[in-house]
Design a protein around this motif. Structure first.
Motif, PDB file in Angstrom:
ATOM      1  N   THR A 101     -31.365   4.355  19.703  1.00 34.37           N
ATOM      2  CA  THR A 101     -31.833   4.781  21.032  1.00 34.37           C
ATOM      3  C   THR A 101     -30.744   4.521  22.061  1.00 34.37           C
ATOM      4  O   THR A 101     -29.901   3.643  21.896  1.00 34.37           O
ATOM      5  N   LEU A 102     -30.759   5.317  23.106  1.00 34.74           N
ATOM      6  CA  LEU A 102     -29.831   5.076  24.220  1.00 34.74           C
ATOM      7  C   LEU A 102     -30.410   5.661  25.494  1.00 34.74           C
ATOM      8  O   LEU A 102     -31.155   6.636  25.452  1.00 34.74           O
ATOM      9  N   PRO A 103     -30.077   5.031  26.625  1.00 36.00           N
ATOM     10  CA  PRO A 103     -30.527   5.579  27.904  1.00 36.00           C
ATOM     11  C   PRO A 103     -29.552   6.656  28.379  1.00 36.00           C
ATOM     12  O   PRO A 103     -28.393   6.679  27.957  1.00 36.00           O
ATOM     13  N   TRP A 104     -30.009   7.557  29.237  1.00 36.65           N
ATOM     14  CA  TRP A 104     -29.097   8.459  29.920  1.00 36.65           C
ATOM     15  C   TRP A 104     -28.120   7.603  30.703  1.00 36.65           C
ATOM     16  O   TRP A 104     -28.483   6.566  31.253  1.00 36.65           O
ATOM     17  N   SER A 105     -26.875   8.001  30.730  1.00 35.44           N
ATOM     18  CA  SER A 105     -25.917   7.265  31.559  1.00 35.44           C
ATOM     19  C   SER A 105     -24.805   8.223  31.961  1.00 35.44           C
ATOM     20  O   SER A 105     -24.317   9.022  31.153  1.00 35.44           O
ATOM     21  N   GLU A 106     -24.418   8.158  33.203  1.00 30.93           N
ATOM     22  CA  GLU A 106     -23.478   9.108  33.796  1.00 30.93           C
ATOM     23  C   GLU A 106     -22.167   9.228  33.011  1.00 30.93           C
ATOM     24  O   GLU A 106     -21.673  10.351  32.839  1.00 30.93           O
ATOM     25  N   PRO A 107     -21.583   8.131  32.512  1.00 38.48           N
ATOM     26  CA  PRO A 107     -20.296   8.277  31.804  1.00 38.48           C
ATOM     27  C   PRO A 107     -20.369   9.105  30.521  1.00 38.48           C
ATOM     28  O   PRO A 107     -19.336   9.381  29.914  1.00 38.48           O
ATOM     29  N   LEU A 108     -21.570   9.481  30.109  1.00 39.41           N
ATOM     30  CA  LEU A 108     -21.711  10.248  28.863  1.00 39.41           C
ATOM     31  C   LEU A 108     -21.980  11.727  29.134  1.00 39.41           C
ATOM     32  O   LEU A 108     -22.222  12.490  28.199  1.00 39.41           O
ATOM     33  N   THR A 109     -21.890  12.137  30.376  1.00 42.24           N
ATOM     34  CA  THR A 109     -22.374  13.483  30.726  1.00 42.24           C
ATOM     35  C   THR A 109     -21.272  14.540  30.743  1.00 42.24           C
ATOM     36  O   THR A 109     -20.089  14.248  30.846  1.00 42.24           O
ATOM     37  N   GLN A 110     -21.724  15.782  30.646  1.00 39.27           N
ATOM     38  CA  GLN A 110     -20.822  16.919  30.825  1.00 39.27           C
ATOM     39  C   GLN A 110     -20.956  17.450  32.263  1.00 39.27           C
ATOM     40  O   GLN A 110     -21.568  16.767  33.101  1.00 39.27           O
ATOM     41  N   GLN A 111     -20.462  18.630  32.526  1.00 34.48           N
ATOM     42  CA  GLN A 111     -20.345  19.080  33.916  1.00 34.48           C
ATOM     43  C   GLN A 111     -21.671  19.402  34.603  1.00 34.48           C
ATOM     44  O   GLN A 111     -21.717  19.492  35.825  1.00 34.48           O
ATOM     45  N   HIS A 112     -22.760  19.565  33.818  1.00 28.71           N
ATOM     46  CA  HIS A 112     -24.053  19.860  34.461  1.00 28.71           C
ATOM     47  C   HIS A 112     -24.949  18.628  34.546  1.00 28.71           C
ATOM     48  O   HIS A 112     -26.107  18.733  34.937  1.00 28.71           O
ATOM     49  N   GLY A 113     -24.426  17.470  34.147  1.00 30.76           N
ATOM     50  CA  GLY A 113     -25.213  16.249  34.230  1.00 30.76           C
ATOM     51  C   GLY A 113     -26.050  15.959  32.996  1.00 30.76           C
ATOM     52  O   GLY A 113     -26.768  14.967  32.934  1.00 30.76           O
ATOM     53  N   PHE A 114     -25.964  16.833  31.973  1.00 35.78           N
ATOM     54  CA  PHE A 114     -26.648  16.565  30.707  1.00 35.78           C
ATOM     55  C   PHE A 114     -25.753  15.656  29.852  1.00 35.78           C
ATOM     56  O   PHE A 114     -24.551  15.596  30.069  1.00 35.78           O
ATOM     57  N   LEU A 115     -26.351  15.003  28.864  1.00 32.34           N
ATOM     58  CA  LEU A 115     -25.523  14.281  27.899  1.00 32.34           C
ATOM     59  C   LEU A 115     -24.566  15.281  27.261  1.00 32.34           C
ATOM     60  O   LEU A 115     -24.977  16.374  26.839  1.00 32.34           O
TER      61      LEU A 115
ATOM     62  N   SER B  16     -14.043  22.287  36.398  1.00 26.93           N
ATOM     63  CA  SER B  16     -15.197  21.916  35.571  1.00 26.93           C
ATOM     64  C   SER B  16     -14.877  20.675  34.732  1.00 26.93           C
ATOM     65  O   SER B  16     -15.699  19.762  34.601  1.00 26.93           O
ATOM     66  N   PHE B  17     -13.680  20.647  34.179  1.00 24.25           N
ATOM     67  CA  PHE B  17     -13.242  19.481  33.385  1.00 24.25           C
ATOM     68  C   PHE B  17     -13.355  18.205  34.212  1.00 24.25           C
ATOM     69  O   PHE B  17     -13.788  17.165  33.713  1.00 24.25           O
ATOM     70  N   GLU B  18     -12.951  18.288  35.484  1.00 24.81           N
ATOM     71  CA  GLU B  18     -13.008  17.104  36.353  1.00 24.81           C
ATOM     72  C   GLU B  18     -14.438  16.581  36.490  1.00 24.81           C
ATOM     73  O   GLU B  18     -14.654  15.395  36.700  1.00 24.81           O
ATOM     74  N   ARG B  19     -15.413  17.495  36.389  1.00 26.46           N
ATOM     75  CA  ARG B  19     -16.808  17.090  36.531  1.00 26.46           C
ATOM     76  C   ARG B  19     -17.411  16.535  35.245  1.00 26.46           C
ATOM     77  O   ARG B  19     -18.559  16.096  35.238  1.00 26.46           O
ATOM     78  N   GLN B  20     -16.661  16.599  34.134  1.00 25.16           N
ATOM     79  CA  GLN B  20     -17.169  16.033  32.878  1.00 25.16           C
ATOM     80  C   GLN B  20     -16.886  14.533  32.843  1.00 25.16           C
ATOM     81  O   GLN B  20     -15.794  14.111  32.423  1.00 25.16           O
ATOM     82  N   ALA B  21     -17.870  13.745  33.235  1.00 26.80           N
ATOM     83  CA  ALA B  21     -17.678  12.297  33.209  1.00 26.80           C
ATOM     84  C   ALA B  21     -17.280  11.825  31.812  1.00 26.80           C
ATOM     85  O   ALA B  21     -16.510  10.881  31.649  1.00 26.80           O
ATOM     86  N   ALA B  22     -17.784  12.510  30.791  1.00 25.94           N
ATOM     87  CA  ALA B  22     -17.468  12.102  29.417  1.00 25.94           C
ATOM     88  C   ALA B  22     -15.965  12.154  29.154  1.00 25.94           C
ATOM     89  O   ALA B  22     -15.440  11.367  28.355  1.00 25.94           O
ATOM     90  N   MET B  23     -15.254  13.044  29.814  1.00 27.54           N
ATOM     91  CA  MET B  23     -13.804  13.119  29.608  1.00 27.54           C
ATOM     92  C   MET B  23     -13.096  11.896  30.195  1.00 27.54           C
ATOM     93  O   MET B  23     -12.111  11.419  29.650  1.00 27.54           O
ATOM     94  N   ARG B  24     -13.635  11.391  31.315  1.00 28.92           N
ATOM     95  CA  ARG B  24     -13.070  10.150  31.877  1.00 28.92           C
ATOM     96  C   ARG B  24     -13.346   8.983  30.935  1.00 28.92           C
ATOM     97  O   ARG B  24     -12.485   8.127  30.731  1.00 28.92           O
ATOM     98  N   THR B  25     -14.545   8.936  30.362  1.00 28.84           N
ATOM     99  CA  THR B  25     -14.885   7.873  29.411  1.00 28.84           C
ATOM    100  C   THR B  25     -13.930   7.903  28.218  1.00 28.84           C
ATOM    101  O   THR B  25     -13.558   6.866  27.673  1.00 28.84           O
TER     102      THR B  25
END
Lengths: 175, 175, 175, 175
Positions: free
Chosen positions: B67-81, D42-51
């Motif tokens: 299990t894992l919570p939603w967290s911003e550092p795991l998201t793509q450009q639309h805010g989804f995981l 769009s890439f800049e908005r992917q938080a996952a890429m920063r992670t």
């Protein structure tokens, strides 16, 4: 007297079983009331199904079963059904499962599929089950399972993940 | 009065349901009695799981839940995981599901996986279920399901097919 | 006199081109000097290849080409080659590409493959190219490409990723 | 003076090489002249890429390169990059490769991807190359390759096949 023989595990806690609700064919509402006749008609036009000796055994909204006997022209070098022939029947089972939920004007094309061969495809008969996991306006995702039947025993020999596209308004691509 | 609300389909005839018996975790016998401790110890060493904020929620023979919570550092450009982050958690769920059935001296490596993204991975929490479909001496095949949980509702957002290899006797690849 | 032996990779900047060195069939050294005869002999035993009307057009270490003409018994409902039939030929091309690099005592089985259908498989002839990406003692990974040939023009209609297993010492599974 | 501009290897006999013309990024004409700026934004908005510590190293029509250093938070239990983290970077490389060819109003979502892990992902740096194989109005198919760089040497560690969808007119899904 009520006899209930629930041989699947109905433990509400188990995620593996909860999943099945998503796969419950009864959960799907066909958009085309004629879905079964339309699916059978398209299946009849698939010459490849005749080459396989395949029969459309069941058509439900979101689930299609295709059966075929073992036959030498479908085999690879060890006498098992060729992985590609298993894939051919499974792809049709998945494709038609998706087709049952599409509108009357749509044709179905496979975008991609992936198959895992779990065991050599040997047996007297084979049953290919295609089930819709997620229907969509454009893209539909299905799962397939290939069962080998030998001496009354069933064995899972392959699983498929399959992505379909509903194609509307393209000449030469109907049904 | 008898109230029976069996919300999975208990039709003995339905192949989709028969399949589930193959997925019944109770059907698998672990070769290593220490499978759970061993799985937890290896999970602890996966730095990527800490990066995901992931928890090993359940370890059964042939089935693992992460299990894992939603967290911003795991998201793509639309805010989804990000699909890859969903895949990271699902791959570990599948990998450890396979690992529970491997002998004590084996390490596990992923040969390949395929993931279908069924819906945007949005939700408060996510539950990743990995289940062994076919264990093998060298090659093991698993299935994964990613569920998004939002306001108490669960939604299937991704499915995975995954092939693992048991690696024995390779230095630097343990556990 | 100018001698230019441009083997692979001439533009250091382009990653797409550097990739090709990994796919260069000349880079692979067969472990069995008899690889070509052995591959041809196994191909002859694949009844499914006769059903397809397929020919083994080329056998190199790590690369195999299979050709087949369009034929009605292989088609789906729109008159294109059935995706599964494309997969059958591609799977054999990939399987035998891997087989050329296996030792003399090994048989080859497909663990899994994934196929993307890029365009309807229509044409007079088809050419299926299987190429080893990564050979291994147990597991070999290949790539396949299906080309449709129509009026002298070639078009890429499908790509495959395929994982093979070398099977040694299992009775009934030879070659 | 000798000028040699060898773009691809033009051996007419080899099917593996002919394929490359289909992958030649120069062959693709972007529909949006702003494709590069739009992709970078769009890439800049992917938080996952920063992670991941990832950099968008190259943006061409139909081809994107992402680089990242090895980093402990991305590893699995043996100290290699987690397969899912490799997949995360490859999925973004493929997704943005497809995005470069989409119209200005489209957003991109991954339908599915499949990854083969060819070798442990160990190295100082990694380079992820995503290339469009077949662009489409709705569905685009890409290929990805993950390279590990260690002591100046490059090694192919993973390959991906990826299917994308162009999404137009859905609120909350932009870019």
């Amino acid at each position: 007297m009520i006899l209930i023989d629930v041989y699947v595990n109905v433990n509400i806690e188990s995620p593996a079983i909860r999943t099945r609700s998503a796969l419950n064919p009864a959960a799907f509402e066909p958009r085309n009331p004629d879905y079964a006749a339309r699916t059978r008609e398209s299946f009849e036009r698939q010459a490849a199904m005749r080459t396989l000796g395949a029969t459309l055994a069941q058509v439900l909204p979101g689930q299609v079963v295709i059966t075929l006997p073992w036959s030498e022209p479908l085999t690879q070098q060890h006498g098992f059904l060729h992985a590609g022939m298993v894939a051919t029947a499974l792809d049709s089972a998945c494709g038609y499962a998706g087709f049952t939920l599409m509108p009357a004007e749509a044709a179905v094309l496979t975008i991609e599929f992936k198959i895992n061969l779990l065991a050599p495809a040997q047996g007297e008969h084979f049953r290919m089950v295609g089930t819709v996991i997620k229907p969509g306006r454009t893209v539909t995702v299905c799962e397939g399972q290939a069962w080998a039947i030998d001496g009354g025993q069933e064995r899972l020999v392959a699983t498929m993940g399959c992505t379909l596209m509903a194609v509307i308004g393209r000449e030469h691509i109907q049904g």
